[in-house]
Enzyme design. Sequence first.
Site, PDB file in Angstrom:
ATOM      1  N   GLU A 108       0.817  -1.220   0.000  1.00 47.73           N
ATOM      2  CA  GLU A 108       0.000   0.000   0.000  1.00 47.73           C
ATOM      3  C   GLU A 108       0.855   1.276   0.000  1.00 47.73           C
ATOM      4  OE1 GLU A 108      -2.993  -0.187   3.072  1.00 47.73           O
ATOM      5  OE2 GLU A 108      -4.216  -1.514   1.852  1.00 47.73           O
TER       6      GLU A 108
ATOM      7  N   GLU B 192      -6.659  -7.831  -0.162  1.00 48.12           N
ATOM      8  CA  GLU B 192      -7.030  -7.748   1.255  1.00 48.12           C
ATOM      9  C   GLU B 192      -8.502  -7.393   1.401  1.00 48.12           C
ATOM     10  OE1 GLU B 192      -4.818  -4.949   3.561  1.00 48.12           O
ATOM     11  OE2 GLU B 192      -2.887  -5.564   2.743  1.00 48.12           O
TER      12      GLU B 192
HETATM   13  C1  GLA Z   1      -4.049  -2.256   5.067  1.00 49.31           C
HETATM   14  C2  GLA Z   1      -2.682  -2.902   5.153  1.00 49.31           C
HETATM   15  C3  GLA Z   1      -2.660  -4.103   6.034  1.00 49.31           C
HETATM   16  C4  GLA Z   1      -3.501  -3.895   7.258  1.00 49.31           C
HETATM   17  C5  GLA Z   1      -4.891  -3.549   6.846  1.00 49.31           C
HETATM   18  C6  GLA Z   1      -5.861  -3.416   7.994  1.00 49.31           C
HETATM   19  O1  GLA Z   1      -4.838  -2.708   4.051  1.00 49.31           O
HETATM   20  O2  GLA Z   1      -2.159  -3.232   3.904  1.00 49.31           O
HETATM   21  O3  GLA Z   1      -1.318  -4.361   6.383  1.00 49.31           O
HETATM   22  O4  GLA Z   1      -2.956  -2.885   8.021  1.00 49.31           O
HETATM   23  O5  GLA Z   1      -4.854  -2.321   6.197  1.00 49.31           O
HETATM   24  O6  GLA Z   1      -7.161  -3.170   7.540  1.00 49.31           O
END
Ligand code: GLA
Length: 747
Positions: A159, A315
Amino acid sequence: MTWSEKFPSHSFFRENTLAYGGDWNPEQWTPETLTEDFQLMQELKVNLMSVGIFSWAKLEPSSGNYDFAWLREILDECHQKGIQVDLATPTAAAPAWLFNTDPTATAVTKSGVRLTFGSRQEHCPTNPTYRQAAKKLVEKLAETFGNHPAVTMWHVNNEYACHTLRCYCDNCAINFQKWLREQYETIENLNSAWVGAFWSNTYTDFTQILPPRTTATFTNPAHELDYYRFADEQLLRNFLTEAEIIRRHSPNRPITTNFMGEFPALDYAKWAEHLDLISDDDYPDPANPAAGHQVAFNSALMRGYAGDQPFILMEQTTAAVQWRKKNTPKRPGQHLLWSLSRVAHGANGILQFQWRQSPGGAETFHSAMVNHSGKSSFFWEETALTGQVLQQLNAVSEEFTSHSIAVLTDADSARARHLSVGPKETPLNYAAARAWHKALWEKNLPADVVAVRQLLKQNPNRYQVIIVPDIFIDYPELAQHLEKAAAAGAQIIVTKETGVVDCTLKAILGGYLGSLKNLLGVKVTDHRINASEYSQLSSENGVSLPYPKPDPRVNHISSAVGIPGADRQIYLDTDFAPLQRALEKIGKPTPRITGFEWGEYVVATQPASETTLPTWLNDEVEVIAQFSGQGGNDLAGWPAITRRQVGKETKGAAWYVATDLDEVGKAALLEVVCAYARISPTAVDLPAGVEVTQRGNVRFYLNHSDKSVQLAGVSGFELTTQREATGHVMLPPRTAIAVAIPSRLQK
Ligand code: GLA
Ligand code: ZN
């Protein structure tokens, strides 16, 4: 091209399976737990795990001292157990020793605060110590595991810009100056692009230009916009450095980095050109009744970036996140429902953050596939069911989605709009694109979401309807593309706040709408923002207005002055029969079209020759709806929606909408426009709460509602249950089925 053709050497792609799994952080656990992990993975039918995302401290405990043995054990065992690995580079969180070595490696905020170690992503993206250490580590990692049989794909960083969007340190300043030199070549060019004459913001040398740190009042928006672009490019450069290393050591394995849905701080359409496959992280809020739309919208965004290829949901959570003020978990059924919806909208993988709920740290209360209570967790069963159902849907992975409606986005326009000072504060997002897409989704009219950059690479014949919502920057190439599309018969809907500035935020002179003036036959001379947000807080609701309501007994003068657009809405009137019919169809009493506070003075590009005609009329442009004076709107009588017919034979047309239409207005206008384009919904007369969408030859029936619904006419092979559908189907609350349309997938 299908994935199996694109990535032939890796079984997960070759065998056309849908991926199921999650982020796995073995470094947080004991060997006993890891043994149990493998067993639970089999139970949950997991086939792809993202490993090592935050493992830098464990992989390189001190500078240049690498310890990969533990990772090798994990990868070997994954291979043995048939679990494929999406191997991550751990560069999103650097270890403490790196910041000890170089105290300038942490990022500096806009107001000059240097971040402290103790969270994640605190590094400055241009810091040489960080860049070199990351490069060396990735080189070692890719060299060591690039050909490991478990490694199926690569997950670069995590991210980008999630927390640290921009760093304002001295090192970034030097890099920014270099970047500006490359962009503008001479300081005169920069001064002219940034309108340096304003407030004496003229530079005589690039070295005078600093990152836009805290200024006395508004910073030059062009300066800010270039800083956004610079920061975006620095991160992309970091990604490319890692990707290049991986490609050398690990050929044929696709490389991704996880996007964050609607996130214009980065120009994902540009990034997408460097990714082998697109992946996304998305956490719709179960407390939001429209969360099902977020699944559809973000998926459409990703399909757009992927250029007609599938994507991976990298995710989501099985139950609740921990980062909202209140974290409502998914409702029973919702995890499977949204997972299937994601597949319906183009995903070939459903991964969760994370595999095992953290024992401590900031994400202790973020749920996972294996929650603190293990198999006794309420969410375990549904997590397991999702794995099973996905296995039945493998055939879907080769199916493609292609729709006839496109809604456009443009990261640079969103950034420019956000940074421009006035006419109205705007958050950094794709709100207008999202709202138009939602209006289509609610009607079961499937649509693509396409970045301007990507649209320009396509054949102008591809879409029958193209919606251009709030594309703030004027792009002559876009106007040309849309002219061709309209000439080929497409309906083009352009909305307010389009074509207002050029790419350095200089106003378009002589009337907004820029290069679209010809296509639309109109231009915008002025904006009129009504004060309508004040009236939401009317004193009748017990909340006081920002301006006190003058008491007429003592305010002899001001009590006689109204608030412009004092009603929350701007009302629109229409004599256009198809639009009237569309409004009647919405329900009784027939609703009125309303807009929110945004309005514009729209006139014909070519004024009519007859002096008796109002300036905004000529014989080419039709006024479909006009502003009403109700509620004290000073735009009374001015055109609110116009249409220009393009090409008599083909029925193409260009519509302009000069306000922020409410949901009723959008729904009614789309009804009319889609009828002209001969586009009908995927299914009609559906019970409330049901979405029907098609991915190639598979039709998904998604019941988002709280009630059981009966569906008629469902026939084909029901992949989810592996049974023939016989016409009538009952769907309990928050459930979904996928039906292969007879003839192809049934073989
Ligand atoms: C982001 C991050 C993860 C985690 C999630 C929690 O998407 O990439 O590592 O912290 O948030 O929702
Ligand atoms: Zn920096």
